[in-house]
Scaffold this motif. Sequence first.
Motif, PDB file in Angstrom:
ATOM      1  N   ASP A  77      -5.530  -5.577   2.402  1.00 43.18           N
ATOM      2  CA  ASP A  77      -4.241  -6.070   2.921  1.00 43.18           C
ATOM      3  C   ASP A  77      -3.862  -5.662   4.469  1.00 43.18           C
ATOM      4  O   ASP A  77      -2.789  -5.458   4.608  1.00 43.18           O
ATOM      5  N   THR A  78      -4.916  -5.476   5.065  1.00 43.12           N
ATOM      6  CA  THR A  78      -4.719  -5.062   6.443  1.00 43.12           C
ATOM      7  C   THR A  78      -5.064  -6.271   7.380  1.00 43.12           C
ATOM      8  O   THR A  78      -5.343  -6.153   8.612  1.00 43.12           O
ATOM      9  N   GLN A  79      -6.037  -7.259   6.986  1.00 40.29           N
ATOM     10  CA  GLN A  79      -6.550  -8.134   7.746  1.00 40.29           C
ATOM     11  C   GLN A  79      -5.459  -9.028   8.536  1.00 40.29           C
ATOM     12  O   GLN A  79      -4.388  -9.276   7.994  1.00 40.29           O
ATOM     13  N   ILE A 112      -5.320   1.036  12.154  1.00 42.07           N
ATOM     14  CA  ILE A 112      -5.704   1.445  10.615  1.00 42.07           C
ATOM     15  C   ILE A 112      -7.498   1.781  10.427  1.00 42.07           C
ATOM     16  O   ILE A 112      -7.846   2.709   9.993  1.00 42.07           O
ATOM     17  N   ASP A 113      -7.948   0.719  11.068  1.00 42.37           N
ATOM     18  CA  ASP A 113      -9.497   0.764  11.101  1.00 42.37           C
ATOM     19  C   ASP A 113     -10.043   2.139  11.632  1.00 42.37           C
ATOM     20  O   ASP A 113     -10.903   2.870  11.072  1.00 42.37           O
ATOM     21  N   ASN A 146      -9.013  -0.733  -2.920  1.00 44.97           N
ATOM     22  CA  ASN A 146      -9.317  -1.465  -1.606  1.00 44.97           C
ATOM     23  C   ASN A 146      -8.102  -1.674  -1.052  1.00 44.97           C
ATOM     24  O   ASN A 146      -8.038  -2.873  -0.165  1.00 44.97           O
ATOM     25  N   THR A 147      -6.830  -1.073  -0.985  1.00 42.62           N
ATOM     26  CA  THR A 147      -5.684  -1.387  -0.346  1.00 42.62           C
ATOM     27  C   THR A 147      -5.126  -0.261   0.394  1.00 42.62           C
ATOM     28  O   THR A 147      -5.678   0.835   0.379  1.00 42.62           O
ATOM     29  N   PHE A 148      -4.507  -0.544   1.725  1.00 43.69           N
ATOM     30  CA  PHE A 148      -3.869   0.396   2.368  1.00 43.69           C
ATOM     31  C   PHE A 148      -2.625   0.503   2.445  1.00 43.69           C
ATOM     32  O   PHE A 148      -1.890   1.648   2.586  1.00 43.69           O
ATOM     33  N   ALA A 149      -1.820  -0.558   2.064  1.00 42.06           N
ATOM     34  CA  ALA A 149      -0.145  -0.601   1.910  1.00 42.06           C
ATOM     35  C   ALA A 149       0.340  -0.071   3.255  1.00 42.06           C
ATOM     36  O   ALA A 149       1.199   0.775   3.352  1.00 42.06           O
ATOM     37  N   ALA A 157       1.532   1.978   8.491  1.00 43.56           N
ATOM     38  CA  ALA A 157       1.255   1.556   9.430  1.00 43.56           C
ATOM     39  C   ALA A 157       1.741   2.077  10.949  1.00 43.56           C
ATOM     40  O   ALA A 157       0.994   2.068  11.842  1.00 43.56           O
ATOM     41  N   SER A 158       2.944   2.406  10.972  1.00 45.43           N
ATOM     42  CA  SER A 158       3.766   2.898  12.132  1.00 45.43           C
ATOM     43  C   SER A 158       3.066   4.235  12.519  1.00 45.43           C
ATOM     44  O   SER A 158       2.829   4.638  13.724  1.00 45.43           O
ATOM     45  N   VAL A 159       2.721   5.026  11.395  1.00 42.50           N
ATOM     46  CA  VAL A 159       1.871   6.491  11.412  1.00 42.50           C
ATOM     47  C   VAL A 159       0.637   6.180  12.354  1.00 42.50           C
ATOM     48  O   VAL A 159       0.353   7.081  13.453  1.00 42.50           O
TER      49      VAL A 159
END
Length: 220
Positions: A15-17, A25-26, A40-43, A173-175
Amino acid sequence: TAMLPASALAVDFSDTQNHWAAEAIDRWSDYGVVNGMGGNTFAPGGDMTRAQAAQVFANLLKLDGQADMSGYTDVPADAWYADALAACVDKGILNGVGNGAMNPEGTITREMFFTMFAQAMGIEREETSDVKFNDSAEASSWAVGYINALANRGFISGMGDGSVEPLSDINRASVMALLNQAIVTYAVEEGAQNVDGTGIVLVLADNVSITADEPITVVV
């Protein structure tokens, strides 16, 4: 040198592509600073809880101190976040919310996380900022100085519409984006570091030598 681990170690979240924070994130998931949410999700758009934030800081700074948490009624000793919370309390990054509660599953506002990050990096409050947000008056008095300091360093730039939304809950994501913007070099292995850019050089390994052409802040 402390380069990113080989791509074979990279975590590919489903969910980050093409997400705006995918690079950040990567980077930090490869370092093991942040974990996914399972399956396999990051949310990336999900809220960052106080427990998750504590784990991020414990991983990022490799904290091993342990404060006495017996005064908190809502932190079970066997909880996955117990050690991280105790380490952050010991470091002075996180405090309780009053009445003997830590509220580990509660969310964190953007101004709270900015304050935690600044304190973790030893960044002092600043009275003024050259960066003007149209909603900065909404920020709590204890957070304004830290928001100024982070904005002055280019570590936060707001939401893209002139706002900084200090009272909104911060998302995952903002973190990651804040860590990515602020920390130009993450030195977790000994050796020479040639820093390309400006920002924080976070040194956690021994015997690290640093050369830089731009202004940096070394945090050890």
